[in-house]
Design an enzyme around this catalytic site. Sequence first.
Site, PDB file in Angstrom:
ATOM      1  N   ASP A 150       1.680  -4.221  -3.354  1.00 48.87           N
ATOM      2  CA  ASP A 150       1.666  -5.357  -4.279  1.00 48.87           C
ATOM      3  C   ASP A 150       0.241  -5.923  -4.343  1.00 48.87           C
ATOM      4  O   ASP A 150      -0.551  -5.740  -3.415  1.00 48.87           O
ATOM      5  CB  ASP A 150       2.658  -6.400  -3.744  1.00 48.87           C
ATOM      6  CG  ASP A 150       2.710  -7.662  -4.570  1.00 48.87           C
ATOM      7  OD1 ASP A 150       2.549  -7.588  -5.809  1.00 48.87           O
ATOM      8  OD2 ASP A 150       2.927  -8.727  -3.971  1.00 48.87           O
ATOM      9  N   GLU A 169      -0.837  -9.467  -5.993  1.00 50.69           N
ATOM     10  CA  GLU A 169      -0.980 -10.907  -5.791  1.00 50.69           C
ATOM     11  C   GLU A 169      -0.237 -11.365  -4.532  1.00 50.69           C
ATOM     12  O   GLU A 169       0.912 -11.010  -4.308  1.00 50.69           O
ATOM     13  CB  GLU A 169      -0.453 -11.661  -7.011  1.00 50.69           C
ATOM     14  CG  GLU A 169      -1.326 -11.445  -8.241  1.00 50.69           C
ATOM     15  CD  GLU A 169      -0.684 -12.018  -9.490  1.00 50.69           C
ATOM     16  OE1 GLU A 169      -0.947 -13.171  -9.811  1.00 50.69           O
ATOM     17  OE2 GLU A 169       0.114 -11.295 -10.116  1.00 50.69           O
TER      18      GLU A 169
HETATM   19 MG   LIG Z   1       3.111 -10.700  -4.679  1.00 47.54          MG
END
Ligand SMILES: [Mg+2]
Length: 205
Positions: free
Chosen positions: A6, A8
Amino acid sequence: MIAAIDLEGVLAPEIWPHLGHHFGIQELHLTTRDVADFEDLMRRRVDALNRSGLTLAQVREVAHEVRPYLGAHEFLDRIRRQCQVMIISDTFHEFAEPVMERLGGYNLFANQFEVDGQGRIAGWKLRIRGQKARVVEGMKGAGFKVIGMGDSLNDLTLLESADYPILYRPVAALRERLPSAPTAQGLDEALQMFLQIFRMNGGLG
Ligand SMILES: [Mg+2]
């Protein structure tokens, strides 16, 4: 071996709250860590931008100010020697390509905006939403083992389908859904987990 990570909250700060701070728009401080329904979250974000009369170009310029977390570039550089790195995110290509370059130029699988004749955001194409498990299954079907790492509920299917899920500073709801998965509180700790997985799979560690 493939690492599906992932963006962010793991490798870089959340982009939308940065926009919210810059433009003084409260709704933009909400993230996938706060609102589980991504369509609902996106509608609130886009409505707020359009109420403020902002074009995608104006918003994108501010999104491009976001820098990776300290150490994120080095973390990816260390693991890339022993696996392929793919960044799979619910962010948008228009926002995140510069931060991807600063991380070392890895492949990003993310969503895209649709704009109207005035350059305002009219909608979005969700290439990733609901597809994370399918992307991981595809990699596994091609014979790769997959390490997944994410922080929020929107990473749940990615983590569930990965051979080695790692929760990164997870929201409580994610930890509850995957109680047996290891949790990393920082990139140093995450790196040790990756190295252990590489060693288990016969890598040099
Ligand atoms: Mg995230």
